[in-house]
Scaffold this motif. Structure first.
Motif, short mmCIF file in Angstrom:
data_model
loop_
_atom_site.label_atom_id
_atom_site.label_comp_id
_atom_site.label_asym_id
_atom_site.label_seq_id
_atom_site.Cartn_x
_atom_site.Cartn_y
_atom_site.Cartn_z
N UNK A 73 0.84 -1.20 0.00
CA UNK A 73 0.00 0.00 0.00
C UNK A 73 0.87 1.25 0.00
N UNK A 74 2.00 1.19 0.71
CA UNK A 74 2.92 2.34 0.77
C UNK A 74 3.75 2.48 -0.50
N UNK A 75 3.54 1.60 -1.47
CA UNK A 75 4.24 1.70 -2.75
C UNK A 75 5.57 0.99 -2.79
N UNK A 263 -1.70 4.89 3.65
CA UNK A 263 -2.49 4.93 2.42
C UNK A 263 -2.22 6.21 1.63
N UNK A 264 -2.02 7.30 2.33
CA UNK A 264 -1.73 8.57 1.64
C UNK A 264 -0.40 8.50 0.90
N UNK A 265 0.61 7.90 1.54
CA UNK A 265 1.93 7.77 0.92
C UNK A 265 1.82 6.95 -0.36
N UNK A 266 1.06 5.86 -0.30
CA UNK A 266 0.93 5.01 -1.48
C UNK A 266 0.10 5.65 -2.58
N UNK A 267 -0.88 6.48 -2.19
CA UNK A 267 -1.75 7.11 -3.19
C UNK A 267 -1.04 8.24 -3.92
N UNK A 268 -0.35 9.11 -3.17
CA UNK A 268 0.36 10.23 -3.79
C UNK A 268 1.47 10.67 -2.83
N UNK A 269 2.65 10.13 -3.03
CA UNK A 269 3.73 10.36 -2.08
C UNK A 269 4.15 11.82 -2.03
N UNK A 270 4.26 12.47 -3.17
CA UNK A 270 4.73 13.86 -3.18
C UNK A 270 3.72 14.79 -2.52
N UNK A 271 2.45 14.60 -2.81
CA UNK A 271 1.42 15.43 -2.17
C UNK A 271 1.42 15.21 -0.66
N UNK A 329 -5.31 -6.04 -2.84
CA UNK A 329 -4.31 -4.97 -2.71
C UNK A 329 -3.82 -4.58 -4.09
N UNK A 330 -3.79 -3.29 -4.36
CA UNK A 330 -3.38 -2.82 -5.68
C UNK A 330 -1.88 -2.77 -5.80
N UNK A 331 -1.36 -3.25 -6.92
CA UNK A 331 0.09 -3.23 -7.13
C UNK A 331 0.59 -1.80 -7.34
N UNK A 332 -0.33 -0.85 -7.55
CA UNK A 332 0.06 0.55 -7.72
C UNK A 332 0.15 1.28 -6.40
N UNK A 333 -0.25 0.62 -5.30
CA UNK A 333 -0.20 1.24 -3.99
C UNK A 333 -1.46 2.00 -3.67
N UNK A 334 -1.65 2.31 -2.38
CA UNK A 334 -2.76 3.14 -1.95
C UNK A 334 -4.06 2.40 -1.67
N UNK A 335 -4.17 1.14 -2.10
CA UNK A 335 -5.40 0.37 -1.93
C UNK A 335 -5.06 -1.02 -1.39
N UNK A 336 -5.81 -1.45 -0.39
CA UNK A 336 -5.60 -2.79 0.16
C UNK A 336 -6.11 -2.86 1.58
#
Length: 389
Positions: A73-75, A263-271, A329-336
């Protein structure tokens, strides 16, 4: 009625756990039919004894998968967990068998060592900028070499009776019932707290009858689970440990600031970084949790085998990662979710158990599990609507 791709995508996106439970039911029905033997009194797969063994087998993968969810989830990714499990299990066996350490001391050392190794991996990834794939690939080789060196390439046995209880013991029926009731109460409290939080922020929520029906269904599953295990010898200790981990990690993921930051880190780390969150610290702590779960899994493996073996945990990282992807769990991170990962672990264990009972060759078992993994990732792509034209 005609179902479009959009209908399938919406269903998979909204009801992943339900879809996975349906898959489990299909798998159990198939193996129940295939292992039916009138001379032996019915299906050999659908027995309390086999379910107890199946869940005991699943518990170790479930421990790894419960933390692997947060890593993905954290990418990030962790390929070293199987080897770290083997190394920590070997350390536990050496301390117990050769040096005759008290059980509490052995457990404490293994847990601290697991956390330290996890934090080291996290530090190299988050603070030194080395991709987690490379760090953990190197860790996989290092830990596997370390367990071979520590054990001399031989099995260390037999472990003490106290150690065996961790992997082979059972919880008495009354205590199992109390634990099940406590787990159900926890889930009810969390469900209504989540509902209240969403209403407070004007977010959509399910109707109250739907919410109650969902909780009743969960209660029926928990009751059937406990009654089935109690009809054999009780809830296995590894399964109890896994249930505690499920409760704690679900609270972490859904009810804490740290969980939301993962979850935030995996969804959009820079933001997330620009919002003031210490992204590196979040990743460090996630790998620390992974190391902790490797310690639990290593202790359980050694206790279950009553020995420390150089090959323990081999391929464990693949089963854990596959369980996460199968569980949504998404392989793109942020979901799981931890629940999804454990359901995925049940699917993996059911396939292993059922095919072994049918005498399916090992290479076919690996082929089937590989196909299931690819299908799970495809379902993730379909449910997210990011299909290639």
């Amino acid at each position: 009625m005609t179902f479009t791709k959009k209908d399938v995508r919406n269903f998979l996106s909204s009801y992943k756990i339900i879809a996975l439970v349906i898959v489990i039911a299909i798998i159990w029905t198939f193996f129940g039919f295939m292992t039916y033997d009138a001379d032996l009194g019915g299906s050999q797969f659908l027995t309390a004894r086999n379910f107890s063994n199946l869940l005991r087998q699943m518990a170790i993968t479930g421990m790894l998968a419960s933390a692997m969810v947060f890593v993905i989830v954290a990418g990030e990714i962790d390929l070293s967990v199987g080897s770290l499990l083997g190394f920590l299990g070997g350390v536990a066996a050496i301390l117990d068998v050769i040096y005759h350490w008290p059980l509490f001391g052995t457990i404490a050392v293994v847990i601290l060592l697991g956390i330290a190794m996890g934090l080291l991996v996290g530090w190299l990834t988050a603070y030194q900028g080395i991709p987690s794939f490379i760090v953990t690939l190197g860790g996989m080789l290092v830990f596997r070499g370390a367990v071979l060196g520590a054990t001399g390439g031989i099995t260390v046995a037999p472990v003490s009776e106290g150690m065996k209880v961790i992997g082979q013991g059972y919880i008495p029926g009354t205590m199992g019932n109390l634990i099940a009731a406590a787990l159900f109460v926890l889930l009810v409290v969390m469900a209504f707290r989540t509902r209240a939080g969403r209403q407070k922020h004007a977010l959509p929520v399910a109707s109250m009858p739907t919410e109650i029906a969902k909780l009743v269904a969960i209660g029926v599953v928990i009751l059937g689970f406990v009654l089935t295990l109690n009809s054999y010898q009780g809830v296995p200790v590894p399964v109890l440990i896994l249930l505690v981990i499920l409760g704690v990690f679900t609270v972490i993921g859904n009810q804490t600031v740290f969980g939301r930051r993962i979850y935030a880190v995996g969804s959009n780390m820079e933001a997330t970084r620009l919002s003031g969150v210490n992204v590196n610290l979040v990743k460090l702590m996630v790998f620390g949790l992974m190391g902790l779960m490797c310690a639990f899994a290593g202790l359980t493996t050694t206790a279950r085998l009553a020995a420390g073996t150089p090959s323990a945990g081999f391929g464990g990282e693949l089963d854990a990662i596959a369980s996460c992807f199968i569980g949504g769990t998404s392989m793109r991170g942020g979901i799981g979710s931890v629940v999804g990962a454990l359901v995925g672990a049940v699917i993996m264990a059911s396939l292993d158990n059922g095919m072994s009972m049918l005498g399916v060759d090992t290479f076919w078992q690996q082929i089937v599990k590989g196909i299931i993994l690819v299908l799970a990732v495809w379902m993730d792509i379909v449910s997210s609507g990011n299909q290639r034209a």
